[in-house]
Scaffold this active site. Sequence first.
Site, PDB file in Angstrom:
ATOM      1  N   GLU A   1     -39.898  33.844  56.704  1.00  0.00           N
ATOM      2  CA  GLU A   1     -39.430  34.609  55.066  1.00  0.00           C
ATOM      3  C   GLU A   1     -37.946  34.018  56.391  1.00  0.00           C
ATOM      4  OE1 GLU A   1     -37.247  36.058  54.694  1.00  0.00           O
ATOM      5  OE2 GLU A   1     -38.219  37.935  54.634  1.00  0.00           O
TER       6      GLU A   1
ATOM      7  N   GLU B   1     -28.738  32.205  55.709  1.00  0.00           N
ATOM      8  CA  GLU B   1     -29.102  32.107  56.950  1.00  0.00           C
ATOM      9  C   GLU B   1     -29.795  31.731  57.928  1.00  0.00           C
ATOM     10  OE1 GLU B   1     -31.194  36.578  56.306  1.00  0.00           O
ATOM     11  OE2 GLU B   1     -29.146  36.640  54.835  1.00  0.00           O
TER      12      GLU B   1
HETATM   13  C1  LIG Z   1     -35.341  37.863  57.485  1.00  0.00           C
HETATM   14  S1  LIG Z   1     -36.868  38.369  59.472  1.00  0.00           S
HETATM   15  C2  LIG Z   1     -37.785  38.323  58.121  1.00  0.00           C
HETATM   16  C3  LIG Z   1     -38.846  39.119  59.428  1.00  0.00           C
HETATM   17  C4  LIG Z   1     -40.324  39.336  58.886  1.00  0.00           C
HETATM   18  N1  LIG Z   1     -41.419  38.316  58.739  1.00  0.00           N
HETATM   19  C5  LIG Z   1     -40.541  39.912  57.595  1.00  0.00           C
HETATM   20  O1  LIG Z   1     -41.350  39.613  56.696  1.00  0.00           O
HETATM   21  O2  LIG Z   1     -39.917  40.996  57.644  1.00  0.00           O
HETATM   22  C6  LIG Z   1     -36.645  37.653  60.065  1.00  0.00           C
HETATM   23  C7  LIG Z   1     -36.451  36.747  61.919  1.00  0.00           C
HETATM   24  O3  LIG Z   1     -36.808  35.685  62.291  1.00  0.00           O
HETATM   25  C8  LIG Z   1     -36.348  35.799  63.711  1.00  0.00           C
HETATM   26  N2  LIG Z   1     -35.899  34.868  63.793  1.00  0.00           N
HETATM   27  C9  LIG Z   1     -34.555  34.419  63.010  1.00  0.00           C
HETATM   28  N3  LIG Z   1     -34.144  32.995  64.087  1.00  0.00           N
HETATM   29  C10 LIG Z   1     -35.402  32.241  64.780  1.00  0.00           C
HETATM   30  C11 LIG Z   1     -35.703  31.988  65.213  1.00  0.00           C
HETATM   31  N4  LIG Z   1     -34.752  30.377  66.088  1.00  0.00           N
HETATM   32  N5  LIG Z   1     -37.197  31.535  65.110  1.00  0.00           N
HETATM   33  C12 LIG Z   1     -37.668  32.441  66.407  1.00  0.00           C
HETATM   34  N6  LIG Z   1     -37.110  34.020  65.419  1.00  0.00           N
HETATM   35  C13 LIG Z   1     -36.381  33.682  65.015  1.00  0.00           C
HETATM   36  C14 LIG Z   1     -35.724  37.136  63.272  1.00  0.00           C
HETATM   37  O4  LIG Z   1     -35.526  37.661  64.470  1.00  0.00           O
HETATM   38  C15 LIG Z   1     -36.286  38.025  62.308  1.00  0.00           C
HETATM   39  O5  LIG Z   1     -37.090  38.603  62.967  1.00  0.00           O
END
Ligand SMILES: C[S@@+](CC[C@H](N)C(=O)[O-])C[C@H]1O[C@@H](n2cnc3c(N)ncnc32)[C@H](O)[C@@H]1O
Length: 666
Positions: free
Chosen positions: A470, A479
Site C-alpha cells: 500500500e 509517493e
Molecule cells: C502508506 S504506509 C502503509 C503502511 C501499512 N501497510 C498500512 O496500510 O497501514 C507505507 C509503509 O511503507 C514503508 N516503506 C516505504 N518505503 C519503503 C521501502 N523502500 N522499503 C520498505 N518499507 C518502505 C513506510 O515506512 C510505511 O510504513
Amino acid sequence: MMTRPITSPGFQARVLSSVDAYYEAVSASSDANAVPYPLIAPLTPEDTNLVPDDTMLSTMICCTSPWIDLASPDPVIAHVSRQVFNHEVAYAAFCGVNNIMIQGPNLEASSVISQYARAIWHSLEVGPYINLQILLPMQPTEIKAAQDGLSLAGRARDSFKTLQSVATDALWSWDTWDLIRSTCKYHPRLTVALEIPQKLPSSEFQSRWFSEPLRTLMIPESTFVHNAKGFPVLNKPIQALLTRYMRLKTVPWIILSNVGLIPGQDHPGMPVNLPSRSISPELPTPAQSQSKRKQQQQQKPKDLTPYLSYMRHLQRTQPPRPIIDRFAAGYQDFLQSPLQPLTDNLESITYEVFEKDPIKYEWYERAVAAALKDMHKKLQRPIVVAVVGAGRGPLVTRCLKASASTGIPVQQWAVEKNPNAYVLLQRRNLTDPLWNKRVTVVKTDMRAWKGPLLSTDPTTPAKVDILVSELLGSFADNELSPECLDGVQHVLHPEHGISVPTSYTAHFTPIAHPKIYAELLGRGDADKDKWELPYVTMLHQYDDLCISAATGTPDIQTAWEFTHPLPPAILQQSALRRGGSVQAGGSGMVGGDGWNEHNARFCHLRFTASSRGVCHGLGGYFETVLYTPEDKSKKPIELSINPNTMEEKSKDMISWFPIFFPLKVC
Ligand SMILES: C[S@@+](CC[C@H](N)C(=O)[O-])C[C@H]1O[C@@H](n2cnc3c(N)ncnc32)[C@H](O)[C@@H]1O
C-alpha cells in the site's frame, strides 16, 4: 445577527439636497465646469446614532447606505457616493463594527463596476478589522439602477444613463463578484452576502456560489411559499441548497428580510414569543393546573415569528453528515504537503489514522483471498505472501484472515524499513493471537530485500507468490509507487507472481477553488515554491468547471496508468541504464542515468468548461485495481477516490484525500 444602517434618513436628506444645490448652481452658472463637485461634510450626531460603546456591535451587521451608487456612470453621483461610503465605513470602523454589508453594484457595464471595486478595495484599507460583505442576488432578474427620488442613482443626469442595461445572463452576479474580488486581490476580509430567490438557478450556478466565500444568505419574504396550513416554508430545492451551504467550513449566517417586525424589539410593548421562565409565587391546586393546561391547549399562542420558527425547525431537522465529512471536518481545504514515507519514518499516530479506514483493509482482505484462491488452483502448497511496507501490520492481519477464511495456508512475511514500526511488528508477532509467531518480520528497504528464506532451503532466497503493498499517494504515483514496487519485483515469482495492487491510474479535472487560491496568494513571496507543489487536501469548497454533458458529472479524465509486475525486459533495461555503461544509451531526461524513465508519463487532455469561470488549479485523484479474479463472473476489487467512481468502488473510504495542483496565473 441583526442588520442596522450606519447613517440616518436625515443624513440621506442632507446629501441629496447638496446634490440638488450643485445642479442648481450649475444651471445658474455660465460655465458648468467652474462649479466644484459637491462636498459632503463629516458626519454629525444627527447623521448617525451608532456609538462605539454599543454592546451589540459584535452581533451587528451594519449596512452602508443602499441609496448611493458607487458604480454610477455619472461622475457627480459616483463622486458623492464615494464620499458617503467613505464616511460610513470610516465611522463604523472607528466605532469597532466587525461586519459591514454593502449593496452590490446595479449596472452591468464592467467599466463602472471596476470603480465600485476600487472603492471597496480602499475601504478594506480604511478599516483593518472590518469584514465586508457584498450583497448580490443569486439570480439576477431585472437589474436596474433605482430611479426613485430618494436615491443618488435617481439623480444621475440623462446624458450618463446610456450605460444602464438589464442583466439577463445568469452569471451576471458572479461576474460582478469576480471582478470585485480580483480587484481586491482575493482579500480575506471580503465576502459575499447572497440573496436567495424562490426559483433557484441551475445546480451548476449553485455550485459556483458554493465555492465562493459566502458569509451571509439573505432570504427575503418573497422567497418563501405558504403551505396548506398557511405557514411560511421554503421549497425543497432551497432546503437542499441550505443543507449543502450549511456544510461549508465557515457556516454562512442566514438573514431573513422583510418578514415583519420582531416582537419586543421593534415594538417594545409587544410580547416576545418565548416561553416564560418565571415561577408563580403561589402554587396552583391540581384542579387549577389541569384547567389551565386545557385553557392553554385551546388557545395555542399565535407564532409571532413564523419565519424564524421555520428556520429553526430546518436547523433541527438537518440530515446527518456523510462519514467522510465527519471524519474530515477539520481537514477541509486544509493544505498539507504529501507524505514522504520513504525519506521520513512515519509516527505511530499517522499509521493509526490510516488504520481507522473502514473500507481499505476490508477490500485488501477480499483481494488477497481472491488471489489466494486463484494461486492455490495452480500450486498445491502453502502460498508465500509478503507485505512490503507493512507499517504496524494491518495488511499482514488481513492476509492472515484471508488465509483463515479461504482455508489456504500461507507463509507470511512482513517487510518494513521504518525501525520503529519494526519494533511493533515483532511485538505483534509475539502477542497477537492471529499472528501467533507465524509471521517473519524483516527490517530492510524492500528494494534491497533478497527474498524469503524458507525452511525447505534456508540458504537460497525463494520467490514470493503474492506481494501485497500500500504505497500509493493521492495522485497514485506521487509517493512510493511505482519505484519501490519496481525495486522489489525481483523477489516476485517471475511466472505466476501476483502484485496486489495490480494497476493504478491518476485522474484530474480543472476546478475553481478561490479559497485555496486566496490562501496561497496570502502566503507572500517568501514561500517561493508555493505554486510549484501539489497539496494533499480534503477538497470541499470548490466548483468543478467541466461537467460532462452526457452524465452531468464532473469531467474527470485519466492521466496515466501503471501496472505490476512489469515485463522483465523493461526492468532489465532499467538495470542496464542505472550503471550508465556503453550499452545503457544516453543519459536520462533530467540528467540522471535514465534508470527510472520507464516510469515517466505525460498526457495532453482537452476539457470543455460548461460555463465561464476561473480555473485555480487541477483536482487530482487515483483509482487502483487491487486484484481481478480469474473467474470472469467476479468483479475486480478496486479502490477509488475519484468522485465519479468512489461510491461504486469504495464508498466511505477515508485513507486518502484528493490532491490539488495550483495554477499561479488563473
Ligand atoms: C502508506 S504506509 C502503509 C503502511 C501499512 N501497510 C498500512 O496500510 O497501514 C507505507 C509503509 O511503507 C514503508 N516503506 C516505504 N518505503 C519503503 C521501502 N523502500 N522499503 C520498505 N518499507 C518502505 C513506510 O515506512 C510505511 O510504513
